[in-house]
Structure formats: structure tokens, C-alpha cells
Design an enzyme around this catalytic site. Structure first.
Site, PDB file in Angstrom:
ATOM      1  N   ARG A 261       0.842  -1.199   0.000  1.00 27.72           N
ATOM      2  CA  ARG A 261       0.000   0.000   0.000  1.00 27.72           C
ATOM      3  C   ARG A 261       0.877   1.248   0.000  1.00 27.72           C
ATOM      4  O   ARG A 261       1.866   1.332   0.724  1.00 27.72           O
ATOM      5  CB  ARG A 261      -0.930   0.017   1.211  1.00 27.72           C
ATOM      6  CG  ARG A 261      -1.870  -1.178   1.240  1.00 27.72           C
ATOM      7  CD  ARG A 261      -2.834  -1.146   2.401  1.00 27.72           C
ATOM      8  NE  ARG A 261      -3.623  -2.369   2.451  1.00 27.72           N
ATOM      9  CZ  ARG A 261      -4.532  -2.644   3.379  1.00 27.72           C
ATOM     10  NH1 ARG A 261      -4.751  -1.769   4.350  1.00 27.72           N
ATOM     11  NH2 ARG A 261      -5.201  -3.784   3.340  1.00 27.72           N
ATOM     12  N   ARG A 276       2.133   1.101  10.159  1.00 24.87           N
ATOM     13  CA  ARG A 276       1.713   1.596   8.852  1.00 24.87           C
ATOM     14  C   ARG A 276       2.879   1.478   7.868  1.00 24.87           C
ATOM     15  O   ARG A 276       3.662   2.405   7.693  1.00 24.87           O
ATOM     16  CB  ARG A 276       1.247   3.060   8.969  1.00 24.87           C
ATOM     17  CG  ARG A 276       0.352   3.507   7.818  1.00 24.87           C
ATOM     18  CD  ARG A 276      -0.179   4.910   8.075  1.00 24.87           C
ATOM     19  NE  ARG A 276      -0.981   4.970   9.277  1.00 24.87           N
ATOM     20  CZ  ARG A 276      -2.262   4.641   9.353  1.00 24.87           C
ATOM     21  NH1 ARG A 276      -2.892   4.216   8.283  1.00 24.87           N
ATOM     22  NH2 ARG A 276      -2.923   4.728  10.489  1.00 24.87           N
ATOM     23  N   GLU A 351      -6.104  -0.908  15.551  1.00 26.81           N
ATOM     24  CA  GLU A 351      -6.827  -1.819  14.655  1.00 26.81           C
ATOM     25  C   GLU A 351      -5.907  -2.926  14.150  1.00 26.81           C
ATOM     26  O   GLU A 351      -4.798  -2.671  13.694  1.00 26.81           O
ATOM     27  CB  GLU A 351      -7.384  -1.025  13.467  1.00 26.81           C
ATOM     28  CG  GLU A 351      -8.210  -1.859  12.520  1.00 26.81           C
ATOM     29  CD  GLU A 351      -7.540  -2.034  11.175  1.00 26.81           C
ATOM     30  OE1 GLU A 351      -7.518  -3.184  10.687  1.00 26.81           O
ATOM     31  OE2 GLU A 351      -7.023  -1.051  10.625  1.00 26.81           O
ATOM     32  N   SER A 354     -10.264  -5.795  10.256  1.00 24.66           N
ATOM     33  CA  SER A 354     -11.556  -5.237   9.874  1.00 24.66           C
ATOM     34  C   SER A 354     -12.364  -6.359   9.246  1.00 24.66           C
ATOM     35  O   SER A 354     -11.915  -6.983   8.280  1.00 24.66           O
ATOM     36  CB  SER A 354     -11.390  -4.091   8.871  1.00 24.66           C
ATOM     37  OG  SER A 354     -10.836  -2.950   9.489  1.00 24.66           O
ATOM     38  N   ARG A 393       1.222  -6.360  12.769  1.00 23.94           N
ATOM     39  CA  ARG A 393       0.635  -5.718  13.947  1.00 23.94           C
ATOM     40  C   ARG A 393       0.493  -6.703  15.102  1.00 23.94           C
ATOM     41  O   ARG A 393       0.609  -6.328  16.269  1.00 23.94           O
ATOM     42  CB  ARG A 393      -0.714  -5.093  13.585  1.00 23.94           C
ATOM     43  CG  ARG A 393      -0.578  -3.930  12.611  1.00 23.94           C
ATOM     44  CD  ARG A 393      -1.874  -3.175  12.421  1.00 23.94           C
ATOM     45  NE  ARG A 393      -1.679  -2.049  11.502  1.00 23.94           N
ATOM     46  CZ  ARG A 393      -2.517  -1.026  11.347  1.00 23.94           C
ATOM     47  NH1 ARG A 393      -3.634  -0.999  12.063  1.00 23.94           N
ATOM     48  NH2 ARG A 393      -2.270  -0.053  10.494  1.00 23.94           N
TER      49      ARG A 393
END
Length: 429
Positions: A261, A276, A351, A354, A393
């Protein structure tokens, strides 16, 4: 992608959904084009019907030895008119498609209205955060001190926002991947896949990354190919443009892949550590279901992702995303947020998964349908996806929650077999 007929018949509901998302969309041009489409279709059908009738008359006249030249001439004109109308219809349908692919999904009625993540609704918490009697560190300091993470050399190899795992760091990352896959396959009934890490434009469009979010993707120069931002993209599209038998549903797929990403618009946020990154590892879960079962499947998807954190004994909370935080393709999303005691000095939930129900939004874009045994007309499947989990994460959460006063890290018990019996990570010499 929303159905234009649904939009027309439920215009106020759709407009209200867009307002809750803060999406400024004027549907007037869409409805005008849809009217044009219907007019052209009706005219084409009338002319084709007329041409068929006259063609029969021409055949009869020829058989009777009569001169059919005037009728043949008129039918050539009719054929040219049909050709022109077909061309106009194609342009109108392209305009409708180009409009619809930029319209997000409608939020489910249960989704709270809000502007950003501060207005997400807390659903539950699980586990109690550890109370430390020493000064704790964030995961990037722990990893570098142990010699298992090296962000400086990673930046030399590529640039900022790329990780380099070394020794026990690489082994722990691999252990997490294998552990997650094993649980989802053996206990949750998913079929493991190993999809391509590069996909084409149609595949990206099918799940909603294109055309709206192209700046968030890595594109291969000279090719109309993209590095996947998540394995949701290839797994959801496995049956693109196919009609499945109802007996195949639900389809449940899982995969480990690296994810890529650009993180456009996130500059200055989470610049340290694994939160990130431009490249990160993830185990993903994807389901294709019948419409009537999709929300039950969403609940089980959430439970599947939660199970990983429960087995790792990491504290977490579950929130329902508000309309302003909801992803483009989702109608409802649960976020799982793991406790990170080393974040922002006082600790923070971050987070880590999701879990979303997209209804038939992605299926319409990708052309994924199924046929019931008692019905001839195929229907669109519902698609769901969730992280099970984001591996980097999870790695970071283990370092922060399992850190010891001497700088070592206790390996969660369920991972010990995947680490060859090793129970503690000390400094990698």
C-alpha cells in the site's frame, strides 16, 4: 456497485446513505442516462421487430416473383438506424457504469452515524491489559534492542516504511503466519489458497480499489497490473464472471500474502514501527454467501478473527465503524483493536482486523452469481472479508504485551511449537 434500478426505486434512502458517508453525489445525471438507455432499448426492440416482420414479407415477395427492392432499401435504412442506436446505447451504458463504480455502498441501518473513528461504537472488550512494574517500550525499540528488527537497514534496501526482520524476528513472523493459517483451516473450515500477488485492473475494480483509490496502489510500470493491497482482492475474484451452484456456498477462503500500500495521505502518521508500512504480511479471510446468511456469516467471521487473539492471550476490543469511517465497499464493518501498551506513552488500542459485509456490492462489479436449485434466474452472492490477522501488527502487539524487565519477550504458549520449543526471545547476537 449499486444497481441503478435499486437507486431509482429507493432514491431517498440512497441519498440519505450517501449523506451519512459525507459523499457528495448528484444522481440526476445517472437517472437521466438511465432514461435515455430505456428509450434507446425500446426503440431498438421496435425496429428489430419491424425488421423481422418485413424480412418475412421480403422472403414471401421473392418467392412469389415480386419486386422487393423498395422494402430491401427501407430495411437497410432501418439496419443503419439500429446500428447508430446501438452505438449510442453503448456510450450511455458506459456513462452509467463509470458513474456507478464511483458510488460507495450504502451503510447498513445498524451502522452508527459519525464523522470519523472517534464516533465508532464500542461493542465489547476482551482480556485485561497487563500492569507493568517497569518502564515499558514501544515495539520498535524492543525489536531493535533484541536485534530482531532493523528499520535503518530496511530503509537502505528500499526506503521508509519497509521492515527488515532478522533471526528470531523472522521466525516469529513466520510462526504467526503458520499458526493463523492452521487455526483457520483446521478449526474454522476455510480453504487455503496461495493467490497471485499481482492482479489486473478488472480484479482491482471488482473489489472496489479501482478506479477511486488508484493513488493508494502500487502499479507496475508498463503493465496494467497492480501489487495487491490485500489478498481479499484475488480471493474475492476467484469466481469473477461465473455462476456458482447454491450447494457451493458459503465459499470460505484464507490466504497468507504480503500486502502493498502506498499509504497516500498518511504522511507523518505512524512513521515508526510496524503499524503503517508500505509492505506487510497478512492472513486474510474471504467468504461468498447467499444473501440471507451474510450477516450471520459476518458474526462468525468476527469470531474467527477474535479467536486468534484469544489464543495468543492478547487484550482487545471490538468496535462497529461509524458511517464516516466505513470502507468504500462495506455496508457494515467490525474492527478488532488490540491493546498496545507501548503506544503514545500510555497505551492505546490499535486496529488489527476489519471484518466487513459488502452485500452484493462487490459481486455486481465482479459478476459473481449463484443459482438456486429451485430457480432459473441467477442471483448475486454476498461477499465478506476480514483480516485473520494483520501479521506485523500481531508481532508488534506480542512484543509490547509480552515484554519483560530485562528486555526479553515471552513467546505466547500457542506459538512455542511453531518456534521449535523456544519460549523466550533474548537478544539475537
Amino acid at each position: 456497485m449499486l444497481d441503478v434500478k435499486y437507486i431509482r426505486n429507493n432514491l431517498e434512502l440512497v441519498k440519505n446513505g450517501m449523506e451519512k458517508r459525507r459523499a457528495q453525489i448528484d444522481f440526476a445525471s445517472l437517472l437521466k442516462d438511465d432514461d435515455k438507455r430505456k428509450t434507446r432499448l425500446l426503440k431498438i426492440e421496435e425496429l428489430r421487430h419491424k425488421r423481422n416482420i418485413v424480412s418475412d414479407d421480403i422472403a414471401k415477395m421473392k418467392k412469389a416473383g415480386q419486386d422487393a427492392t423498395p422494402l430491401i432499401s427501407r430495411m437497410r435504412e432501418v439496419s443503419e438506424t439500429i446500428k447508430q442506436l446501438d452505438k449510442e446505447l453503448s456510450t450511455i451504458e458506459e456513462n452509467i457504469h463509470d458513474f456507478l463504480v464511483l458510488v460507495p455502498n450504502i451503510p447498513h441501518k445498524d451502522v452508527p452515524t459519525g464523522e470519523d473513528d472517534t464516533e465508532n461504537r464500542l461493542e465489547k472488550t476482551h482480556g485485561e491489559p497487563e500492569k507493568f512494574d517497569f518502564k515499558i517500550k514501544p515495539h520498535w525499540e524492543i525489536g531493535e534492542d533484541l536485534g530482531i528488527l532493523d528499520f535503518t537497514r530496511a530503509a537502505k534496501l528500499t526506503g521508509a516504511r519497509f521492515p527488515l526482520y532478522i533471526g528470531n524476528g523472522a521466525r516469529l513472523e513466520r510462526a504467526l503466519i503458520n499458526f493463523m493459517l492452521d487455526i483457520h483451516i483446521s478449526q474454522h473450515g476455510y480453504t487455503e489458497t496461495l493467490p497471485p500477488f499481482i492482479v489486473n485492473r478488472a480484479t482491482m475494480t471488482g473489489t472496489g480499489q479501482l478506479p477511486k483509490f488508484e493513488e493508494d496502489l502500487f502499479k507496475l510500470k508498463g503493465w496494467d497490473y497492480y501489487l495487491i493491497p490485500t489478498s481479499e482482492v484475488p480471493m474475492t475474484n476467484i469466481y469473477a464472471n461465473e455462476i456458482l451452484d447454491e450447494s457451493m456456498l458459503p465459499c470460505k477462503f484464507t490466504a497468507y500474502t504480503p500486502c502493498f500500500r502506498s499509504e497516500a495521505g498518511s504522511y507523518g502518521r505512524d512513521t515508526k514501527g510496524l503499524i503503517r508500512q508500505h509492505q506487510f504480511n497478512k492472513v486474510e479471510l474471504v467468504k461468498l454467501t447467499t444473501p440471507e446468511t451474510s450477516f450471520d456469516e459476518l458474526e462468525s467471521l468476527l469470531e474467527n478473527a477474535e479467536k486468534i487473539l484469544q489464543l495468543l492471550e492478547l487484550p482487545y476490543q471490538v468496535v462497529t465503524l461509524c458511517t464516516g469511517d466505513l470502507g468504500f465497499s462495506a455496508t457494515k464493518t467490525f474492527d478488532i483493536e488490540v491493546w498496545m501498551p507501548g503506544q503514545d506513552n500510555e497505551g492505546k488500542y490499535r486496529e488489527i482486523s476489519s471484518c466487513s459485509n459488502c452485500l452484493d456490492f462487490q459481486a455486481r462489479r465482479a459478476g459473481i452469481r449463484f443459482r438456486r436449485k429451485d430457480r432459473k434466474k441467477p442471483e448475486y452472492v454476498h461477499t465478506l472479508n476480514g483480516s485473520g490477522l494483520a501479521v506485523g501488527r500481531t508481532f508488534a502487539a506480542i512484543l509490547e504485551n509480552c515484554q519483560q524487565a530485562d528486555g526479553s519477550v515471552i513467546i505466547p504458549e500457542v506459538l512455542v511449537p511453531y518456534m521449535g520449543g523456544q519460549k523466550v526471545i533474548h537478544h539475537d547476537a
